[in-house]
Scaffold this active site. Structure first.
Site, PDB file in Angstrom:
ATOM      1  N   GLU A  50      44.674 -47.474  71.324  1.00  0.00           N
ATOM      2  CA  GLU A  50      45.844 -48.249  71.719  1.00  0.00           C
ATOM      3  C   GLU A  50      45.903 -48.348  73.236  1.00  0.00           C
ATOM      4  O   GLU A  50      45.629 -47.378  73.942  1.00  0.00           O
ATOM      5  CB  GLU A  50      47.110 -47.586  71.178  1.00  0.00           C
ATOM      6  N   ASP A  68      45.473 -42.857  68.880  1.00  0.00           N
ATOM      7  CA  ASP A  68      46.771 -43.104  69.503  1.00  0.00           C
ATOM      8  C   ASP A  68      46.930 -42.022  70.566  1.00  0.00           C
ATOM      9  O   ASP A  68      47.266 -40.883  70.247  1.00  0.00           O
ATOM     10  CB  ASP A  68      47.894 -43.022  68.459  1.00  0.00           C
ATOM     11  N   ASP A 106      51.968 -39.753  64.596  1.00  0.00           N
ATOM     12  CA  ASP A 106      50.877 -40.031  65.533  1.00  0.00           C
ATOM     13  C   ASP A 106      49.568 -40.316  64.797  1.00  0.00           C
ATOM     14  O   ASP A 106      48.786 -41.170  65.223  1.00  0.00           O
ATOM     15  CB  ASP A 106      50.700 -38.863  66.513  1.00  0.00           C
TER      16      ASP A 106
END
Length: 175
Positions: A67, A8, A139
């Site tokens: 992502e 991420d 996260d």
């Protein structure tokens, strides 16, 4: 069982999550955050690149999932996110890893069951799915969610093709 590194990306905090997945069996390996703070942008990108390279060297993942960039309200923030994402992708590419990309909506759909889920729902489901004693940091949970999404997508593609096909940019490739 392939090892998947999920990321991420962020310009200040980049989450990572590492799992081993084979069919419905998913095993948690590690997760955490690369915190780069208020350094100049070039130093932050270098830290992200090198930190991921160290993780790749230590855990030897076979697949890398990240992502995709979403359109933020602030163009400067979106640009910085894109740069952090680029540093992460280059780190994976330099190690010869195939790179798979998923939207935040796809990740939330795969992990929570609805694309509009919030961060706390993702954290909770990651904890449940990976049988963790406590919730991972937000996260890190997002990165584990990316890895879980990739594991689910890979499994679905295998069922659809009847093989161990691989997807890249939305297309299935036979092994």
């Amino acid at each position: 069982m392939p090892i998947i590194l999920g990321v991420d990306p962020g310009s200040r905090i980049t989450g990572y999550g590492i799992i081993r997945a084979e069919g419905r069996q998913i095993e948690y390996i590690d997760s955490g955050c690369i915190r780069v703070g208020e350094k100049p942008m070039a130093e932050r990108l270098q830290t992200i690149f090198h930190s991921l390279a160290l993780l790749i060297g230590e855990y030897r993942p076979e697949q890398f999932a990240i992502e995709q960039v979403f359109m933020a309200r602030n163009p400067d923030s979106a640009l910085k996110l894109g740069q952090a994402r680029g540093a992460a992708i280059v780190s994976a590419a330099n190690s010869g890893l195939p790179v798979y990309e998923y939207s935040a909506r796809q990740v939330k759909q795969a992990v929570v069951g609805k694309g509009g889920a919030d961060k706390s729902q993702v954290q909770h489901m990651v904890q449940v799915l990976l049988k963790l004693a406590r919730q991972p940091q937000a996260d890190a949970a997002d990165a584990l969610g990316v890895a879980l999404c990739h594991a689910h997508m890979s499994q679905s593609i295998g069922r659809l093709t009847g093989t161990q096909g691989k997807a890249r940019n939305g297309r299935v490739r036979q092994s």
